[in-house]
Design an enzyme around this catalytic site. Structure first.
Site, short mmCIF file in Angstrom:
data_model
loop_
_atom_site.label_atom_id
_atom_site.label_comp_id
_atom_site.label_asym_id
_atom_site.label_seq_id
_atom_site.Cartn_x
_atom_site.Cartn_y
_atom_site.Cartn_z
N ARG A 1 0.84 -1.22 0.00
CA ARG A 1 0.00 0.00 0.00
C ARG A 1 0.86 1.25 0.00
O ARG A 1 0.51 2.27 -0.62
CB ARG A 1 -0.95 -0.02 1.20
CG ARG A 1 -2.01 -1.10 1.04
CD ARG A 1 -2.99 -1.10 2.16
NE ARG A 1 -3.65 0.18 2.31
CZ ARG A 1 -4.28 0.58 3.41
NH1 ARG A 1 -4.33 -0.23 4.44
NH2 ARG A 1 -4.86 1.75 3.45
N HIS B 1 -7.03 8.05 10.92
CA HIS B 1 -6.47 6.70 11.01
C HIS B 1 -4.96 6.67 10.81
O HIS B 1 -4.40 5.62 10.47
CB HIS B 1 -7.18 5.78 10.00
CG HIS B 1 -8.64 5.60 10.30
ND1 HIS B 1 -9.53 5.00 9.45
CD2 HIS B 1 -9.37 5.96 11.40
CE1 HIS B 1 -10.74 4.99 10.00
NE2 HIS B 1 -10.67 5.59 11.18
N CYS C 1 6.45 2.10 17.12
CA CYS C 1 6.85 0.87 17.82
C CYS C 1 5.59 0.07 18.13
O CYS C 1 4.61 0.62 18.61
CB CYS C 1 7.57 1.25 19.11
SG CYS C 1 7.94 -0.17 20.15
N CYS D 1 13.15 1.31 22.13
CA CYS D 1 13.08 0.32 23.22
C CYS D 1 13.78 -0.98 22.82
O CYS D 1 14.03 -1.81 23.67
CB CYS D 1 11.63 0.06 23.61
SG CYS D 1 10.69 -0.82 22.36
N1 APR Z 1 -16.06 8.46 -5.68
C1 APR Z 1 -16.85 8.50 -4.58
N2 APR Z 1 -17.11 7.42 -3.82
C2 APR Z 1 -16.56 6.26 -4.18
C3 APR Z 1 -15.72 6.13 -5.31
C4 APR Z 1 -15.48 7.30 -6.08
N3 APR Z 1 -14.72 7.27 -7.20
N4 APR Z 1 -15.34 4.83 -5.41
C5 APR Z 1 -15.88 4.18 -4.37
N5 APR Z 1 -16.62 5.04 -3.62
C6 APR Z 1 -17.34 4.78 -2.36
C7 APR Z 1 -17.95 3.40 -2.22
O1 APR Z 1 -19.27 3.37 -2.75
C8 APR Z 1 -17.94 3.21 -0.70
O2 APR Z 1 -19.12 3.75 -0.12
O3 APR Z 1 -16.37 4.86 -1.33
C9 APR Z 1 -16.76 4.07 -0.24
C10 APR Z 1 -15.56 3.29 0.23
O4 APR Z 1 -15.89 2.57 1.38
P1 APR Z 1 -14.84 1.68 2.17
O5 APR Z 1 -14.10 0.81 1.22
O6 APR Z 1 -15.56 1.02 3.29
O7 APR Z 1 -13.77 2.74 2.73
P2 APR Z 1 -13.85 3.67 4.01
O8 APR Z 1 -15.24 4.11 4.30
O9 APR Z 1 -12.81 4.71 3.84
O10 APR Z 1 -13.38 2.68 5.15
C11 APR Z 1 -13.22 3.18 6.45
O11 APR Z 1 -12.27 1.14 7.22
O12 APR Z 1 -10.91 -0.64 6.69
C12 APR Z 1 -11.01 0.52 7.42
O13 APR Z 1 -9.33 1.90 8.28
C13 APR Z 1 -9.95 1.52 7.07
O14 APR Z 1 -10.09 3.91 6.83
C14 APR Z 1 -10.72 2.68 6.49
C15 APR Z 1 -12.07 2.54 7.15
#
Ligand code: APR
Length: 302
Positions: free
Chosen positions: A76, A128, A136, A192
């Site tokens: 990533r 996040h 650490c 540490c």
């Molecule tokens: N433009 C707008 N929205 C979009 C696009 C785009 N091009 N592509 C995808 N999406 C939307 C999807 O429909 C979905 O609702 O973005 C959202 C992504 O959701 P997640 O994958 O759940 O990501 P997120 O909400 O950031 O997750 C929150 O979960 O896994 C943990 O720590 C991680 O920060 C992350 C947190």
């Protein structure tokens, strides 16, 4: 709110509200960076090899197999370093510069694209953490900011390989066995020396930075928030998912910007807006009355 509601995809109606707004809060998620080529967590793209991305993001997963978890994060880091901030990041950064006291951006994204778009740090809270902070794992308090080493260490070199378009990175091919990375290959904490270095991101079952959270709460309570932009997030992870309702007052409009906003359409109230589409396309249009038009390269005059 049905798609025939005037506030569904109505940019002129939103502009009217925006121009009367003094305080704006944004809550961003992985969808904002989708147009930069970075996968989201849930739905398509949520799998890394045969692992759910979310199952690798826990202290227990790191304890069990730090090499595997580090490979996921090293990949990533490499992807994020190769990606570029998109027009959505630039629009939010421009909004922050135009409204120094009136705009705060909360982002769940750890990819470093907000800072790289020039978003002022004092108007950005990385809820996040960041892929480019290293800390650490024994909680001795050691942290190193802005570590852009790629690969992070020699044992993780497989995550930093580039392939030609259309080819699969050997690391991502579930058909190819993954080399075990022994614990001793992961750099130790220089403070540490008992702990291992780990990514400075917040994992499931971990708490967010308390000072940051109380700062956000103070900002929200300080004065009414006119607009909350909820951008590219599935709003499933708390506390991030709770901020829109926390900031909601009598005249607050919650504005969803999402490629697939079905659930949000149902939850929206009469003063809310829902925009279905790519955040990188919509944000420059939505914010144009304040930030103006972008330059040819998608950035805004500083
Ligand atoms: N433009 C707008 N929205 C979009 C696009 C785009 N091009 N592509 C995808 N999406 C939307 C999807 O429909 C979905 O609702 O973005 C959202 C992504 O959701 P997640 O994958 O759940 O990501 P997120 O909400 O950031 O997750 C929150 O979960 O896994 C943990 O720590 C991680 O920060 C992350 C947190």
């Amino acid at each position: 709110m049905a798609p025939n509601n005037p506030r569904y995809n109505s940019i002129p109606a939103f502009h009217e509200k925006l121009l009367k707004s003094k305080r704006i809060l944004a809550i961003c998620g992985a969808g904002l960076s989708a147009a930069s080529g970075l996968p989201t967590f849930r739905g398509a793209g949520g799998l890394w090899r045969n692992h759910e991305a979310t199952s690798l993001a826990t202290p227990a997963a790191f304890e069990d197999n730090p090499g595997l978890v580090w490979l996921f994060y090293a990949y990533r880091r490499h992807m994020a370093l190769t990606a570029q901030p998109n027009a959505g990041h630039h629009a939010l950064a421009a909004l922050a510069r135009k409204l120094p006291g009136g705009f705060l951006c909360l982002s769940q994204n750890v990819d470093g694209l907000h800072p790289r778009a020039g978003h002022p740090a004092e108007q950005l809270r990385l809820l996040h953490g960041s892929l480019f902070d290293i800390k650490c794992n024994e909680y001795c308090g050691w942290i190193q900011r802005d570590n852009f080493d790629d690969p992070f260490c020699p044992a993780l070199a497989a995550a930093s390989v580039d392939v030609n378009p259309g080819e699969t990175l050997p690391l991502l091919d579930p058909g190819q066995p993954l080399a075990e990375i022994p614990r001793k290959e992961i750099p130790k904490c220089p403070n540490c020396t008992a702990g291992l270095q780990r990514p400075g991101v917040v994992w499931f079952y971990e708490s967010l930075d308390e000072e940051m959270m109380s700062g956000v709460d103070r900002w929200i309570k300080d004065e009414p928030v006119d607009v909350v932009l909820v951008i590219g997030t599935s709003s499933q992870v708390y506390p991030a998912a709770g901020y829109a309702e926390k900031a909601r007052g009598k005249n607050t409009s919650v504005v969803t910007v999402n490629l697939e906003p079905e659930g949000e359409v149902k939850l929206a109230r009469k003063q809310d807006f829902v925009f279905a589409g790519d955040a990188a396309v919509l944000l420059p249009q939505l914010l144009e009355p304040i930030i103006g038009k972008p330059r040819r390269d998608g950035t805004y005059t500083p």
